[in-house]
Design an enzyme around this catalytic site. Structure first.
Site, mmCIF file in Angstrom:
data_model
loop_
_atom_site.group_PDB
_atom_site.id
_atom_site.type_symbol
_atom_site.label_atom_id
_atom_site.label_comp_id
_atom_site.label_asym_id
_atom_site.label_seq_id
_atom_site.Cartn_x
_atom_site.Cartn_y
_atom_site.Cartn_z
ATOM 1 N N TYR A 155 0.836 -1.209 0.000
ATOM 2 C CA TYR A 155 0.000 0.000 0.000
ATOM 3 C C TYR A 155 0.875 1.264 0.000
ATOM 4 O O TYR A 155 0.618 2.207 -0.758
ATOM 5 C CB TYR A 155 -0.894 -0.062 1.236
ATOM 6 C CG TYR A 155 -1.939 1.019 1.369
ATOM 7 C CD1 TYR A 155 -3.086 1.012 0.576
ATOM 8 C CD2 TYR A 155 -1.805 2.036 2.316
ATOM 9 C CE1 TYR A 155 -4.061 1.990 0.728
ATOM 10 C CE2 TYR A 155 -2.776 3.010 2.472
ATOM 11 C CZ TYR A 155 -3.900 2.983 1.677
ATOM 12 O OH TYR A 155 -4.868 3.957 1.841
ATOM 13 N N LYS A 159 0.916 3.937 -3.037
ATOM 14 C CA LYS A 159 0.515 5.337 -2.823
ATOM 15 C C LYS A 159 1.681 6.274 -3.115
ATOM 16 O O LYS A 159 1.475 7.389 -3.614
ATOM 17 C CB LYS A 159 -0.004 5.516 -1.393
ATOM 18 C CG LYS A 159 -1.329 4.775 -1.114
ATOM 19 C CD LYS A 159 -2.491 5.353 -1.904
ATOM 20 C CE LYS A 159 -3.850 4.820 -1.446
ATOM 21 N NZ LYS A 159 -4.973 5.363 -2.205
HETATM 22 P P1 NAI Z 1 -13.877 2.865 1.553
HETATM 23 O O1 NAI Z 1 -13.516 1.416 1.636
HETATM 24 O O2 NAI Z 1 -14.851 3.439 2.498
HETATM 25 O O3 NAI Z 1 -14.370 3.178 0.063
HETATM 26 C C1 NAI Z 1 -13.640 2.759 -1.054
HETATM 27 C C2 NAI Z 1 -14.595 2.465 -2.199
HETATM 28 O O4 NAI Z 1 -13.807 1.994 -3.301
HETATM 29 C C3 NAI Z 1 -15.605 1.364 -1.875
HETATM 30 O O5 NAI Z 1 -16.920 1.816 -2.161
HETATM 31 C C4 NAI Z 1 -15.204 0.204 -2.783
HETATM 32 O O6 NAI Z 1 -16.305 -0.574 -3.234
HETATM 33 C C5 NAI Z 1 -14.517 0.938 -3.921
HETATM 34 N N1 NAI Z 1 -13.586 0.104 -4.664
HETATM 35 C C6 NAI Z 1 -12.734 -0.833 -4.179
HETATM 36 N N2 NAI Z 1 -12.080 -1.413 -5.194
HETATM 37 C C7 NAI Z 1 -12.504 -0.832 -6.340
HETATM 38 C C8 NAI Z 1 -12.189 -1.012 -7.717
HETATM 39 N N3 NAI Z 1 -11.302 -1.930 -8.113
HETATM 40 N N4 NAI Z 1 -12.806 -0.218 -8.630
HETATM 41 C C9 NAI Z 1 -13.716 0.690 -8.231
HETATM 42 N N5 NAI Z 1 -14.075 0.897 -6.942
HETATM 43 C C10 NAI Z 1 -13.469 0.140 -6.018
HETATM 44 O O7 NAI Z 1 -12.467 3.640 1.599
HETATM 45 P P2 NAI Z 1 -12.091 5.109 2.117
HETATM 46 O O8 NAI Z 1 -11.594 4.975 3.487
HETATM 47 O O9 NAI Z 1 -13.169 6.063 1.806
HETATM 48 O O10 NAI Z 1 -10.816 5.391 1.193
HETATM 49 C C11 NAI Z 1 -10.886 6.121 -0.017
HETATM 50 C C12 NAI Z 1 -9.473 6.351 -0.511
HETATM 51 O O11 NAI Z 1 -8.726 7.043 0.482
HETATM 52 C C13 NAI Z 1 -8.696 5.075 -0.809
HETATM 53 O O12 NAI Z 1 -7.886 5.273 -1.949
HETATM 54 C C14 NAI Z 1 -7.849 4.880 0.421
HETATM 55 O O13 NAI Z 1 -6.680 4.152 0.146
HETATM 56 C C15 NAI Z 1 -7.541 6.333 0.784
HETATM 57 N N6 NAI Z 1 -7.182 6.538 2.188
HETATM 58 C C16 NAI Z 1 -8.082 6.316 3.201
HETATM 59 C C17 NAI Z 1 -7.726 6.526 4.500
HETATM 60 C C18 NAI Z 1 -8.670 6.317 5.648
HETATM 61 O O14 NAI Z 1 -8.214 6.457 6.801
HETATM 62 N N7 NAI Z 1 -9.931 6.027 5.437
HETATM 63 C C19 NAI Z 1 -6.355 6.960 4.844
HETATM 64 C C20 NAI Z 1 -5.493 7.178 3.724
HETATM 65 C C21 NAI Z 1 -5.913 6.964 2.448
#
Ligand code: NAI
Length: 250
Positions: A155, A159
């Protein structure tokens, strides 16, 4: 402040929940038309309906960002519905955490495919139209983990790769009025986070290490992402904005 994105068309990948869903809501509140794209179509449809219910414009499209054909179909659906795509938020992502010595190749590949190849496919799908119209915004969602988190070699590498991608692409596109930036969240309390068995421990640790003394909510990210996607941010390109409450290292 008018962000100058009323009527612009925005694609948010992984827009069905968490940071992506909140970003779709905030962009819509600023007058953007939304393509809410996700592998979970039912959840994406719920976000699109919510935006429509508030008088906004949104469609939901099922799309796995790692799949070039599906990305092409998603972009085509957005163009068919709204005429163009002006803003791309490369937000879809997940982690598959394990110490490197125990990590399966499939866990490495899955994270690379969604984070890096996803940004590659989606950017390539929307850039020709943006270049033609001489306006575009790409915001890539990175992570504080680029500074290194144990258990996240895949990861953190993906990133950090996305930040390199952002810098290189920003230089390629600057002359077309297209900016390419990254927003790197710190610990953000989303439903996915809350569902982790290790969540209480993770939360306690993250809170103890956070300089501002509280943990970010999806809206804290959505505001920053929306600004970077706006006309107001036209002189900002190639940067990574850390939205982490002041925390950088592990
Ligand atoms: P989340 O898990 O709540 O939402 C992510 C969404 O992406 C989900 O709806 C999922 O179905 C969708 N998804 C997964 N694989 C996919 C694919 N192959 N194609 C299309 N959609 C897909 O995640 P969250 O927490 O909202 O994270 C959003 C972004 O922020 C991600 O890139 C994550 O790595 C990044 N991030 C999140 C952090 C956190 O603390 N929540 C911290 C640092 C980065």
């Amino acid at each position: 402040m008018d962000l100058g994105i009323n009527g612009r068309v925005a694609v948010v990948t992984g827009g069905a929940r968490g940071i992506g869903a909140e970003t779709a809501r905030v962009l819509a509140a600023e007058g953007a038309k939304l393509v809410v794209s996700d592998i979970d179509l039912a959840a994406a449809e719920a976000v699109a309906r919510e935006i429509q219910g508030l008088g906004g414009h949104a469609i939901a499209v099922r799309c796995d960002v790692a799949n070039e054909a599906e990305v092409g179909q998603m972009a085509a659906a957005g163009i068919e519905a709204f005429g163009a795509i002006d803003i791309l938020i490369n937000n879809a992502g997940f982690n598959r955490d394990r110490y490197l010595t125990k990590m399966a190749e499939t866990e490495w590949d899955a994270v690379m495919d969604v984070v890096l190849k996803g940004a590659f496919h989606c950017s390539r799908a929307v850039l020709p139209g943006m270049m033609e119209r001489k306006w575009g915004r790409i915001v890539n969602i990175a992570s504080r983990s680029v500074f290194g988190n144990p258990g996240q070699t895949n990861y953190s590498a993906a990133k950090m790769g996305l930040i390199g991608f952002t810098r290189a692409l920003s230089l390629e596109q600057a002359k077309y009025g297209i900016t390419v930036n990254a927003v790197a969240p710190g610990f953000v309390e989303t439903d996915a986070m809350r569902a982790l068995p290790t969540y209480p421990k993770l939360r306690e640790l993250a809170l103890a290490k956070n300089p501002v003394g509280f943990l970010g909510a999806p809206d804290d990210l959505a505001s920053a992402i929306t600004f970077m996607a706006s006309e107001r941010a036209r002189y900002i390109t190639g940067v990574t904005l850390y939205v982490t409450g002041g925390r950088f290292s592990s």
